[in-house]
Design a protein around this motif. Structure first.
Motif, mmCIF file in Angstrom:
data_model
loop_
_atom_site.group_PDB
_atom_site.id
_atom_site.type_symbol
_atom_site.label_atom_id
_atom_site.label_comp_id
_atom_site.label_asym_id
_atom_site.label_seq_id
_atom_site.Cartn_x
_atom_site.Cartn_y
_atom_site.Cartn_z
ATOM 1 N N UNK A 50 0.811 -1.209 0.000
ATOM 2 C CA UNK A 50 0.000 0.000 0.000
ATOM 3 C C UNK A 50 0.849 1.267 0.000
ATOM 4 N N UNK A 51 2.081 1.170 0.471
ATOM 5 C CA UNK A 51 2.942 2.350 0.582
ATOM 6 C C UNK A 51 3.191 2.996 -0.773
ATOM 7 N N UNK A 52 3.169 2.219 -1.821
ATOM 8 C CA UNK A 52 3.459 2.748 -3.148
ATOM 9 C C UNK A 52 2.341 3.630 -3.698
ATOM 10 N N UNK A 53 1.108 3.397 -3.259
ATOM 11 C CA UNK A 53 0.014 4.159 -3.865
ATOM 12 C C UNK A 53 -0.990 4.748 -2.889
ATOM 13 N N UNK A 54 -0.952 4.382 -1.604
ATOM 14 C CA UNK A 54 -1.923 4.942 -0.667
ATOM 15 C C UNK A 54 -1.386 4.863 0.763
ATOM 16 N N UNK A 55 -0.698 5.914 1.181
ATOM 17 C CA UNK A 55 -0.113 5.959 2.522
ATOM 18 C C UNK A 55 -1.203 5.918 3.596
ATOM 19 N N UNK A 56 -2.324 6.590 3.335
ATOM 20 C CA UNK A 56 -3.415 6.614 4.305
ATOM 21 C C UNK A 56 -3.947 5.205 4.564
ATOM 22 N N UNK A 57 -4.060 4.408 3.523
ATOM 23 C CA UNK A 57 -4.514 3.024 3.681
ATOM 24 C C UNK A 57 -3.486 2.198 4.444
ATOM 25 N N UNK A 58 -2.209 2.463 4.209
ATOM 26 C CA UNK A 58 -1.151 1.748 4.932
ATOM 27 C C UNK A 58 -1.229 2.046 6.426
ATOM 28 N N UNK A 59 -1.388 3.308 6.784
ATOM 29 C CA UNK A 59 -1.500 3.681 8.201
ATOM 30 C C UNK A 59 -2.733 3.025 8.810
ATOM 31 N N UNK A 60 -3.840 3.059 8.081
ATOM 32 C CA UNK A 60 -5.084 2.463 8.561
ATOM 33 C C UNK A 60 -4.892 0.967 8.836
#
Length: 139
Positions: free
Chosen positions: A20-30
């Motif tokens: 997820x880090x490559x395209x959505x940091x917010x999703x990674x944190x979630x």
């Protein structure tokens, strides 16, 4: 006999959260906080139950409460954001082109400007509750 064709997901395996880090940091944190919350939620519940039987474990409850509160913060934010997104029909936080947004506003009279504030107001209230809890403990 039909041959099954496996599709390759360019983002990586679904079990690999770091994809997820490559395209959505917010999703990674979630997802990171969610997975940690599951583990620490079980530890928190066990510590609470054991503290009834063995009083010195009660000293663990406050630090674990702070940890669980912090880990729960992204879940609160995402829930408020989804509420704003669904309430606006996708206009708030959606990724629509300008023409679609214009038609949605003209056809349904929807405005999403006040809904954009909901996640941030929710976080502000959540942080105020956290500070109130800390102040109450220090009395």
């Amino acid at each position: 006999m039909a041959v099954k064709k496996r599709l390759h997901d360019m983002r990586g395996r679904q079990a690999n959260m770091l994809r997820l880090a490559a395209f959505d940091i917010e999703a990674l944190v979630h997802m990171l906080f969610y997975r940690l919350l599951v583990f620490f939620g079980i530890v928190y519940g066990a510590a609470m139950l054991l503290s009834f039987a063995y009083a010195p474990l009660g000293g663990l409850i406050k630090p674990l409460t702070v940890l669980v509160w912090i880990l729960f913060t992204p879940q609160i934010y995402e829930t408020a954001k989804v509420f704003a997104l669904t309430s606006s029909g996708g206009l708030a936080f959606g990724r629509f082109n300008k023409e679609h947004v214009y038609v949605m506003k003209a056809k349904y009279g929807k405005s999403s400007s006040f809904l954009l504030l909901i996640p941030y107001v929710t976080l502000l209230l959540w942080a105020a509750g956290f500070l109130a809890m800390l102040a109450w403990w220090n009395l």
